[in-house]
Design a protein around this motif. Structure first.
Motif, PDB file in Angstrom:
ATOM      1  N   THR A  65       0.826  -1.219   0.000  1.00 24.51           N
ATOM      2  CA  THR A  65       0.000   0.000   0.000  1.00 24.51           C
ATOM      3  C   THR A  65       0.855   1.261   0.000  1.00 24.51           C
ATOM      4  N   TYR A  66       2.166   1.105  -0.157  1.00 26.66           N
ATOM      5  CA  TYR A  66       3.066   2.265  -0.205  1.00 26.66           C
ATOM      6  C   TYR A  66       3.799   2.296  -1.536  1.00 26.66           C
ATOM      7  N   PHE A  67       3.710   3.447  -2.202  1.00 25.82           N
ATOM      8  CA  PHE A  67       4.431   3.683  -3.444  1.00 25.82           C
ATOM      9  C   PHE A  67       5.037   5.081  -3.377  1.00 25.82           C
ATOM     10  N   GLU A  68       6.266   5.226  -3.898  1.00 28.11           N
ATOM     11  CA  GLU A  68       6.848   6.562  -3.963  1.00 28.11           C
ATOM     12  C   GLU A  68       5.964   7.477  -4.822  1.00 28.11           C
ATOM     13  N   LEU A  69       5.429   6.931  -5.904  1.00 23.26           N
ATOM     14  CA  LEU A  69       4.511   7.683  -6.757  1.00 23.26           C
ATOM     15  C   LEU A  69       3.094   7.516  -6.218  1.00 23.26           C
ATOM     16  N   GLN A  70       2.865   8.091  -5.033  1.00 18.12           N
ATOM     17  CA  GLN A  70       1.592   7.915  -4.353  1.00 18.12           C
ATOM     18  C   GLN A  70       0.431   8.479  -5.160  1.00 18.12           C
ATOM     19  N   THR A  71       0.683   9.495  -5.953  1.00 15.51           N
ATOM     20  CA  THR A  71      -0.369  10.070  -6.792  1.00 15.51           C
ATOM     21  C   THR A  71      -0.921   9.041  -7.759  1.00 15.51           C
ATOM     22  N   LEU A  72      -0.036   8.263  -8.357  1.00 12.48           N
ATOM     23  CA  LEU A  72      -0.481   7.226  -9.292  1.00 12.48           C
ATOM     24  C   LEU A  72      -1.214   6.100  -8.556  1.00 12.48           C
ATOM     25  N   TYR A  73      -0.812   5.850  -7.318  1.00  9.07           N
ATOM     26  CA  TYR A  73      -1.510   4.816  -6.551  1.00  9.07           C
ATOM     27  C   TYR A  73      -2.942   5.262  -6.215  1.00  9.07           C
ATOM     28  N   ILE A  74      -3.111   6.544  -5.887  1.00 12.17           N
ATOM     29  CA  ILE A  74      -4.454   7.080  -5.652  1.00 12.17           C
ATOM     30  C   ILE A  74      -5.269   7.020  -6.936  1.00 12.17           C
ATOM     31  N   LEU A  75      -4.634   7.370  -8.060  1.00 15.30           N
ATOM     32  CA  LEU A  75      -5.313   7.285  -9.357  1.00 15.30           C
ATOM     33  C   LEU A  75      -5.745   5.853  -9.634  1.00 15.30           C
ATOM     34  N   ASN A  76      -4.882   4.921  -9.306  1.00 15.09           N
ATOM     35  CA  ASN A  76      -5.208   3.498  -9.493  1.00 15.09           C
ATOM     36  C   ASN A  76      -6.444   3.103  -8.691  1.00 15.09           C
ATOM     37  N   GLN A  77      -6.615   3.694  -7.515  1.00 18.99           N
ATOM     38  CA  GLN A  77      -7.738   3.335  -6.653  1.00 18.99           C
ATOM     39  C   GLN A  77      -9.049   4.035  -7.047  1.00 18.99           C
ATOM     40  N   VAL A  78      -8.964   5.320  -7.398  1.00 16.49           N
ATOM     41  CA  VAL A  78     -10.203   6.090  -7.626  1.00 16.49           C
ATOM     42  C   VAL A  78     -10.550   6.241  -9.105  1.00 16.49           C
ATOM     43  N   GLY A  79      -9.589   6.038  -9.999  1.00 18.88           N
ATOM     44  CA  GLY A  79      -9.868   6.135 -11.423  1.00 18.88           C
ATOM     45  C   GLY A  79      -9.748   7.547 -11.979  1.00 18.88           C
ATOM     46  N   ILE A  80      -9.796   7.631 -13.289  1.00 23.29           N
ATOM     47  CA  ILE A  80      -9.587   8.906 -13.985  1.00 23.29           C
ATOM     48  C   ILE A  80     -10.700   9.906 -13.676  1.00 23.29           C
ATOM     49  N   LEU A  81     -11.947   9.442 -13.643  1.00 26.97           N
ATOM     50  CA  LEU A  81     -13.083  10.339 -13.445  1.00 26.97           C
ATOM     51  C   LEU A  81     -13.008  11.048 -12.099  1.00 26.97           C
ATOM     52  N   TYR A  82     -12.817  10.296 -11.037  1.00 24.31           N
ATOM     53  CA  TYR A  82     -12.766  10.906  -9.704  1.00 24.31           C
ATOM     54  C   TYR A  82     -11.492  11.743  -9.516  1.00 24.31           C
ATOM     55  N   MET A  83     -10.418  11.362 -10.173  1.00 21.41           N
ATOM     56  CA  MET A  83      -9.199  12.166 -10.090  1.00 21.41           C
ATOM     57  C   MET A  83      -9.408  13.523 -10.744  1.00 21.41           C
ATOM     58  N   ILE A  84     -10.107  13.547 -11.868  1.00 25.87           N
ATOM     59  CA  ILE A  84     -10.425  14.815 -12.531  1.00 25.87           C
ATOM     60  C   ILE A  84     -11.279  15.693 -11.619  1.00 25.87           C
ATOM     61  N   LEU A  85     -12.262  15.093 -10.958  1.00 25.55           N
ATOM     62  CA  LEU A  85     -13.105  15.848 -10.022  1.00 25.55           C
ATOM     63  C   LEU A  85     -12.274  16.408  -8.876  1.00 25.55           C
ATOM     64  N   LEU A 114       4.064  21.187  -5.976  1.00 27.87           N
ATOM     65  CA  LEU A 114       3.547  20.078  -6.773  1.00 27.87           C
ATOM     66  C   LEU A 114       4.639  19.464  -7.639  1.00 27.87           C
ATOM     67  N   LEU A 115       5.591  20.291  -8.053  1.00 29.25           N
ATOM     68  CA  LEU A 115       6.663  19.811  -8.923  1.00 29.25           C
ATOM     69  C   LEU A 115       7.468  18.702  -8.259  1.00 29.25           C
ATOM     70  N   TYR A 116       7.747  18.865  -6.962  1.00 29.91           N
ATOM     71  CA  TYR A 116       8.494  17.794  -6.291  1.00 29.91           C
ATOM     72  C   TYR A 116       7.588  16.800  -5.577  1.00 29.91           C
ATOM     73  N   ALA A 117       6.375  17.234  -5.222  1.00 31.36           N
ATOM     74  CA  ALA A 117       5.482  16.336  -4.486  1.00 31.36           C
ATOM     75  C   ALA A 117       4.927  15.220  -5.364  1.00 31.36           C
ATOM     76  N   LEU A 118       4.732  15.491  -6.646  1.00 25.05           N
ATOM     77  CA  LEU A 118       4.157  14.480  -7.530  1.00 25.05           C
ATOM     78  C   LEU A 118       5.081  13.288  -7.736  1.00 25.05           C
ATOM     79  N   SER A 119       6.381  13.488  -7.554  1.00 27.85           N
ATOM     80  CA  SER A 119       7.318  12.374  -7.701  1.00 27.85           C
ATOM     81  C   SER A 119       7.697  11.778  -6.350  1.00 27.85           C
ATOM     82  N   ASN A 120       7.029  12.247  -5.295  1.00 26.27           N
ATOM     83  CA  ASN A 120       7.246  11.738  -3.950  1.00 26.27           C
ATOM     84  C   ASN A 120       5.876  11.561  -3.278  1.00 26.27           C
ATOM     85  N   PRO A 121       5.787  10.798  -2.204  1.00 25.07           N
ATOM     86  CA  PRO A 121       4.476  10.552  -1.564  1.00 25.07           C
ATOM     87  C   PRO A 121       4.020  11.703  -0.673  1.00 25.07           C
TER      88      PRO A 121
END
Length: 238
Positions: free
Chosen positions: A153-173, A199-206
């Motif tokens: 449940t831990y990924f350095e790219l946590q943003t992509l892990y959240i996207l994986n869980q909620v999907g594109i539609l909810y991420m856009i919202l 955001l520039l450094y946070a997106l590549s870190n959790p």
């Protein structure tokens, strides 16, 4: 630390204290060895350097000449000191960053690309999973040469892990909601730039979907009120 360093440039009014705190925070950021931190700080100063040069080029030629050549002797001395100081700092900094990049290129950077592939493959398993995600708490049953992701449940790219869980539609919202918050409650361009650097450094870190993001929003909201109350170009804030 990088956002604390940038905020200290505006939030602290007493010049000696500003220099002391900013120096400590910058050295801490540098010693941390996170390349994304330094990229964010460099992006901030390069952005304002670009804005300054752009305005300078648009000004009249006579004004430009007057600004740079009014005192040739002072200009030559200032440039010599600036170049010497820059080289004294940049050469050891370059060597340090080169070592960091070499070490990260062996594992950290390839592992992040590995996570992109693994999370996207799982997200796009079907059209419905792409739109609505795999569900909160989703875990993978995948093992690669870099890591065993089984029940992870831990990924350095946590943003992509959240996207994986909620999907594109909810991420856009979510992005629309965040953009509305920024537009509604912030009215200072410097605060926008600071959040962009975060955001520039946070997106590549959790850091985007944890308490760090909440703290950043609170700090920048306070800074926005401070700059609005005191004046963006108040001498103590620049």
């Amino acid at each position: 630390m990088p956002i604390a360093f940038l905020v200290s440039l505006f939030a602290i009014t007493e010049k000696r204290l500003k220099v002391t705190v900013a120096t400590i925070l910058f050295l801490g950021t540098f010693i941390a060895g996170n390349l994304a931190f330094l990229v964010a700080i460099a992006a901030y100063f390069l952005f304002y350097l670009f804005i300054y040069l752009f305005k300078l080029l648009r000004s009249k030629r006579e004004m430009v000449k007057g600004k740079f050549f009014k005192d040739v002797k002072r200009t030559v001395i200032s440039l010599t000191v600036l170049i010497s100081f820059t080289l004294a700092i940049c050469i050891p900094m370059f060597n340090y960053l080169n070592d960091v990049i070499v070490r990260k290129s062996e594992y950290s950077i390839p592992a992040r690309f590995d996570q992109v592939e693994v999370l996207f493959d799982d997200l796009f398993e079907s059209p419905s999973s792409a739109l609505f995600g795999q569900g909160l708490g989703n875990t993978l049953q995948v093992e690669t040469e870099y890591r065993d992701y089984t029940n992870n449940t831990y990924f350095e790219l946590q943003t992509l892990y959240i996207l994986n869980q909620v999907g594109i539609l909810y991420m856009i919202l979510f992005v629309i909601t965040k953009a509305f918050f920024v537009y509604k409650f912030w009215n200072n361009s410097k605060v926008y730039v600071l959040y962009g650097c975060y955001l520039l450094y946070a997106l590549s870190n959790p850091y985007v979907f944890d308490t760090t993001n909440i703290i950043i929003l609170i700090v920048l909201s306070s800074l926005n009120k401070l700059l609005t109350k005191e004046g963006t170009f108040n001498e103590g804030k620049v």
